[in-house]
Motif scaffolding. Structure first.
Motif, mmCIF file in Angstrom:
data_model
loop_
_atom_site.group_PDB
_atom_site.id
_atom_site.type_symbol
_atom_site.label_atom_id
_atom_site.label_comp_id
_atom_site.label_asym_id
_atom_site.label_seq_id
_atom_site.Cartn_x
_atom_site.Cartn_y
_atom_site.Cartn_z
ATOM 1 N N ALA A 107 -6.902 -30.013 -23.665
ATOM 2 C CA ALA A 107 -6.459 -28.927 -23.886
ATOM 3 C C ALA A 107 -6.678 -28.542 -22.502
ATOM 4 N N GLU A 108 -7.482 -27.892 -21.720
ATOM 5 C CA GLU A 108 -7.188 -27.677 -20.574
ATOM 6 C C GLU A 108 -5.635 -28.770 -19.103
ATOM 7 N N ARG A 158 -6.848 -39.444 -28.782
ATOM 8 C CA ARG A 158 -6.816 -37.811 -28.652
ATOM 9 C C ARG A 158 -5.624 -37.392 -27.553
ATOM 10 N N LEU A 159 -4.925 -38.851 -27.573
ATOM 11 C CA LEU A 159 -3.508 -37.540 -26.762
ATOM 12 C C LEU A 159 -2.761 -36.855 -27.371
ATOM 13 N N ARG A 160 -2.560 -37.954 -28.262
ATOM 14 C CA ARG A 160 -1.512 -37.596 -29.116
ATOM 15 C C ARG A 160 -2.060 -35.700 -29.817
ATOM 16 N N PRO A 166 2.674 -40.474 -25.875
ATOM 17 C CA PRO A 166 2.374 -42.049 -24.642
ATOM 18 C C PRO A 166 3.264 -42.378 -24.979
ATOM 19 N N TYR A 167 3.440 -43.315 -23.493
ATOM 20 C CA TYR A 167 4.301 -43.592 -23.277
ATOM 21 C C TYR A 167 4.761 -45.295 -22.957
ATOM 22 N N TYR A 232 -0.557 -43.641 -20.210
ATOM 23 C CA TYR A 232 0.582 -42.461 -19.483
ATOM 24 C C TYR A 232 1.482 -41.571 -20.855
ATOM 25 N N ALA A 233 1.461 -40.806 -20.752
ATOM 26 C CA ALA A 233 1.656 -40.196 -21.281
ATOM 27 C C ALA A 233 2.762 -38.263 -21.031
ATOM 28 N N THR A 234 3.426 -37.970 -22.080
ATOM 29 C CA THR A 234 4.502 -36.868 -21.142
ATOM 30 C C THR A 234 3.652 -35.078 -22.383
ATOM 31 N N LYS A 235 4.109 -34.330 -22.115
ATOM 32 C CA LYS A 235 4.009 -32.970 -22.581
ATOM 33 C C LYS A 235 5.630 -32.721 -23.004
#
Length: 278
Positions: A107-108, A158-160, A166-167, A232-235
């Motif tokens: 979250a941070e 967790r990322l989602r 995620p990509y 790897y992921a994007t916001k």
């Protein structure tokens, strides 16, 4: 020894990068060499001081291009001392397995990452890590040690859940998995054991010389034995809220709290440090 693949995690000169739980600073150094403006953060003051020293040495040696900048700071990963949307990219390498509140850490991380920014997260891979836990309680039952093992789908979930997209994923460091199995078998702190010393010399030789044979071998073995799982992921950019036609003069305005507000659980006093390098 880099875990993040920078061909999948591209940086542009001047990008603001946070190496969260930087440990000895290996990824911070690479980002600095690539022209980024880097903050290397860890709660371990001694590692922060060592990282700061190496960054200063790189600066004096001219290893970073003009416009690049780097600083090492001591801080808490669950209460980051940065405003919302402060960074273009984040690296969280071999940290989350140490943190009781891994959701709070993410979250941070999401809070300080700008919309459209990238994050790379690496954790020990489930299979090789399970072997280490089976061979040695001392490997994980220590202060600051590993408290969980992630399956790939668990980490991606967790990322989602944190609002990330995620990509890409891959595995890394296949040659390092047997080294840690040997250490767990003879005693994690037993650096004098002949098999451990011999294998460590091989890893150092591989790191320094980068021979084609071991590079190809590791690339072939990574999908099977890779010690680390990398995601790897994007916001995503925030979608504007819309209301039905005729809803009034404030149609389309957001009514929720500011998307980057610090979550209530982000003030716990724990963070992680990447100590699993060899």
């Amino acid at each position: 020894m880099l875990t993040v693949d920078f061909t999948r995690f591209p940086l542009a000169p001047g990008d603001r990068v946070l190496d969260l739980g930087c440990g000895a600073g290996r990824h911070a150094f690479e980002c600095y060499r690539r022209g980024a403006r880097v903050v290397a953060l860890d709660r371990d003051g001694e590692e922060v001081r060592q990282t700061a020293g190496w960054l200063a040495a790189m600066r004096e040696a001219g290893e970073a291009p003009a416009g690049a900048a780097a600083v090492a700071v001591e801080g808490d990963a669950l209460a980051l001392p940065f405003p919302d949307d402060s960074f273009d990219a984040l690296i969280v390498s071999e940290v989350m397995e140490h943190i009781p509140d891994d959701k709070g850490l993410l979250a941070e991380a999401v809070r300080v990452l700008r919309p459209g920014g990238r994050i790379a997260v690496t954790v020990p891979r489930y299979g090789p890590e399970r072997v280490c836990w089976a061979l040695s309680d001392a490997y994980h039952e220590v202060e600051g040690g590993h408290i969980r093992i992630y399956r790939a789908d668990q980490l991606l979930a967790r990322l989602r859940e944190a609002g990330l997209r995620p990509y890409g994923t891959h595995h890394a460091h296949a040659l390092h998995a047997p080294y840690w199995w040997l250490k767990c078998a003879v005693g994690v702190d037993n650096e004098r054991a002949l098999p451990v010393r011999a294998y460590h010399r091989l890893l150092v030789w591989d790191l320094m010389k980068k021979p084609l044979a071991t590079r190809v071998t590791e690339r072939l073995l990574d999908p099977v034995l890779g010690k680390s799982f990398v995601a790897y992921a994007t916001k995503p950019h925030t979608e504007p809220h819309t209301e039905p036609q005729g809803a009034g003069p404030h149609a389309g305005a957001r009514t929720d709290a500011h998307a980057g507000a610090r979550p209530a659980n982000a003030r716990s006093s724990a963070t992680g440090s990447a100590r699993d390098e060899s």
